[in-house]
Write an enzyme that holds these catalytic residues in place. Structure first.
Site, PDB file in Angstrom:
ATOM      1  N   THR A  61      46.244  35.805  44.262  1.00 10.99           N
ATOM      2  CA  THR A  61      46.402  36.621  43.056  1.00 10.99           C
ATOM      3  C   THR A  61      45.245  37.602  42.945  1.00 10.99           C
ATOM      4  O   THR A  61      44.132  37.343  43.420  1.00 10.99           O
ATOM      5  CB  THR A  61      46.470  35.750  41.795  1.00 10.99           C
ATOM      6  OG1 THR A  61      45.232  35.041  41.622  1.00 10.99           O
ATOM      7  CG2 THR A  61      47.612  34.733  41.891  1.00 10.99           C
ATOM      8  N   GLY A  62      45.502  38.740  42.315  1.00  8.20           N
ATOM      9  CA  GLY A  62      44.459  39.729  42.090  1.00  8.20           C
ATOM     10  C   GLY A  62      43.946  40.366  43.362  1.00  8.20           C
ATOM     11  O   GLY A  62      42.732  40.404  43.612  1.00  8.20           O
TER      12      GLY A  62
ATOM     13  N   GLY B 216      38.289  44.297  45.170  1.00  9.25           N
ATOM     14  CA  GLY B 216      37.216  43.319  45.270  1.00  9.25           C
ATOM     15  C   GLY B 216      37.489  42.130  46.175  1.00  9.25           C
ATOM     16  O   GLY B 216      37.997  42.253  47.289  1.00  9.25           O
ATOM     17  N   ILE B 217      37.147  40.938  45.675  1.00 15.30           N
ATOM     18  CA  ILE B 217      37.246  39.711  46.458  1.00 15.30           C
ATOM     19  C   ILE B 217      38.682  39.443  46.893  1.00 15.30           C
ATOM     20  O   ILE B 217      38.936  39.073  48.039  1.00 15.30           O
ATOM     21  CB  ILE B 217      36.695  38.517  45.652  1.00 15.30           C
ATOM     22  CG1 ILE B 217      35.193  38.692  45.390  1.00 15.30           C
ATOM     23  CG2 ILE B 217      36.956  37.207  46.387  1.00 15.30           C
ATOM     24  CD1 ILE B 217      34.620  37.692  44.396  1.00 15.30           C
ATOM     25  N   GLY B 218      39.633  39.616  45.985  1.00 17.34           N
ATOM     26  CA  GLY B 218      41.029  39.355  46.315  1.00 17.34           C
ATOM     27  C   GLY B 218      41.525  40.236  47.436  1.00 17.34           C
ATOM     28  O   GLY B 218      42.223  39.782  48.353  1.00 17.34           O
TER      29      GLY B 218
ATOM     30  N   SER C 211      33.327  31.200  38.686  1.00 18.94           N
ATOM     31  CA  SER C 211      32.176  32.082  38.489  1.00 18.94           C
ATOM     32  C   SER C 211      30.960  31.248  38.126  1.00 18.94           C
ATOM     33  O   SER C 211      31.094  30.183  37.498  1.00 18.94           O
ATOM     34  CB  SER C 211      32.454  33.084  37.368  1.00 18.94           C
ATOM     35  OG  SER C 211      31.280  33.785  36.993  1.00 18.94           O
TER      36      SER C 211
ATOM     37  N   TYR D 194      34.867  34.533  28.631  1.00 19.39           N
ATOM     38  CA  TYR D 194      35.064  34.495  30.081  1.00 19.39           C
ATOM     39  C   TYR D 194      34.373  33.275  30.680  1.00 19.39           C
ATOM     40  O   TYR D 194      34.957  32.541  31.493  1.00 19.39           O
ATOM     41  CB  TYR D 194      34.503  35.786  30.681  1.00 19.39           C
ATOM     42  CG  TYR D 194      34.478  35.836  32.190  1.00 19.39           C
ATOM     43  CD1 TYR D 194      35.627  36.154  32.909  1.00 19.39           C
ATOM     44  CD2 TYR D 194      33.294  35.605  32.895  1.00 19.39           C
ATOM     45  CE1 TYR D 194      35.600  36.228  34.298  1.00 19.39           C
ATOM     46  CE2 TYR D 194      33.263  35.682  34.279  1.00 19.39           C
ATOM     47  CZ  TYR D 194      34.413  35.992  34.982  1.00 19.39           C
ATOM     48  OH  TYR D 194      34.384  36.061  36.357  1.00 19.39           O
TER      49      TYR D 194
END
Length: 265
Positions: free
Chosen positions: A13-14, A18-20, A142, A155
């Site tokens: 997902t995502g 970036g990381i995804g 995170s 968050y």
């Protein structure tokens, strides 16, 4: 090292940034078939053009919506049939604010995208994962989940929940031989940081490159390695943990933060 990921079916997902995005490219480079989602079709189209291999599947989806998540699951199931690896990467701070500045709507929005998206994805894809001979779930949490600050407490709270869910699921799914782990990155440069730099540059009347360098320098000070993370710093570990090389690892949360937390345990 041969990670034996050829023809493995992976959902991430995502993947728009970036990381995804980096994970999608790395898994594909190892021979896996990747299904991914992002809120914007444009970012998916760009990624699709760069993906090595064939048989990938990308859909524009808002995973804060239960109905949209179910549609994504149905589409991926039709395209892939089974599933070997689920990576719950999507997440967003949504609003840079302190506790007193956050509304109920802000908390609900952060809850849906940072925690419930992973809950729904795990629930929906469990039948396919149980049929896999090498199933793995990886949650991207995170360091804010274990080291919250005064900003974005919503968050941090839901990332803590995601880390907690990881350990719970690792126990629940162990009899099905489904491994469940988490990675908790520190500050990794991505589109959200780029947007913050652009906004600050406009507000302060400065050049974007100068503001970008200032933000990177300030964020790097808390790390032992004196640099912000890059998406590849996290993606490499993600691919390893999802492979047979990580086959005896479950119920663990790995910190990738350049040495911010320095936790020996």
């Amino acid at each position: 090292m041969n990670l034996n990921l050829k023809n493995r079916k992976v959902v991430i997902t995502g993947v728009g940034d970036g990381i995804g995005r980096e994970m999608a490219l790395m898994f594909a480079a190892e021979g896996a078939q990747v299904a991914g989602c992002s809120r914007t079709q444009k970012s998916l189209d760009v990624l699709a053009d760069e993906m090595p291999g064939e048989g990938h599947c990308f859909k524009a989806v808002d995973l804060a919506s239960a109905q949209a998540t179910e549609t994504f699951h149905r589409d991926v199931t039709q395209a892939f049939g089974g599933l070997d690896i689920l990576v719950n990467n999507v997440g967003s701070i949504q609003k840079l604010a302190t506790f007193s500045e956050l509304t109920d709507a802000d908390w609900e929005e952060a809850f849906q995208i940072n925690l419930m998206s992973a809950v729904r994805m795990c629930r929906l894809f469990l039948p396919q994962l149980k049929e896999s001979a090498s199933a793995s779930i990886l949650n991207i949490s995170s360091i804010a989940g274990s080291r919250p600050d005064v900003i974005f407490p919503h968050y941090a709270a839901f990332k803590a929940g995601l880390s907690n869910l990881t350990v719970s699921l690792s126990q629940t799914l162990a009899p099905d031989r489904i491994r469940v782990n988490a990675i908790s990155p520190g500050p990794v440069w991505s589109r959200s940081w780029e947007n913050e730099a652009a906004g600050a540059a406009q507000k302060q009347g400065k050049e974007l490159d100068a503001v970008r360098d200032e933000i990177r320098a300030a964020s790097s000070e808390s790390t032992l390695l004196k640099r912000m993370g890059e998406p590849g710093d996290v993606a490499g570990l993600a691919v390893f943990l999802s492979s047979n090389a990580g086959g005896w690892i479950t119920g663990t949360n790995y910190t990738v933060d350049g040495g911010i937390l320095r936790n020996p345990y």
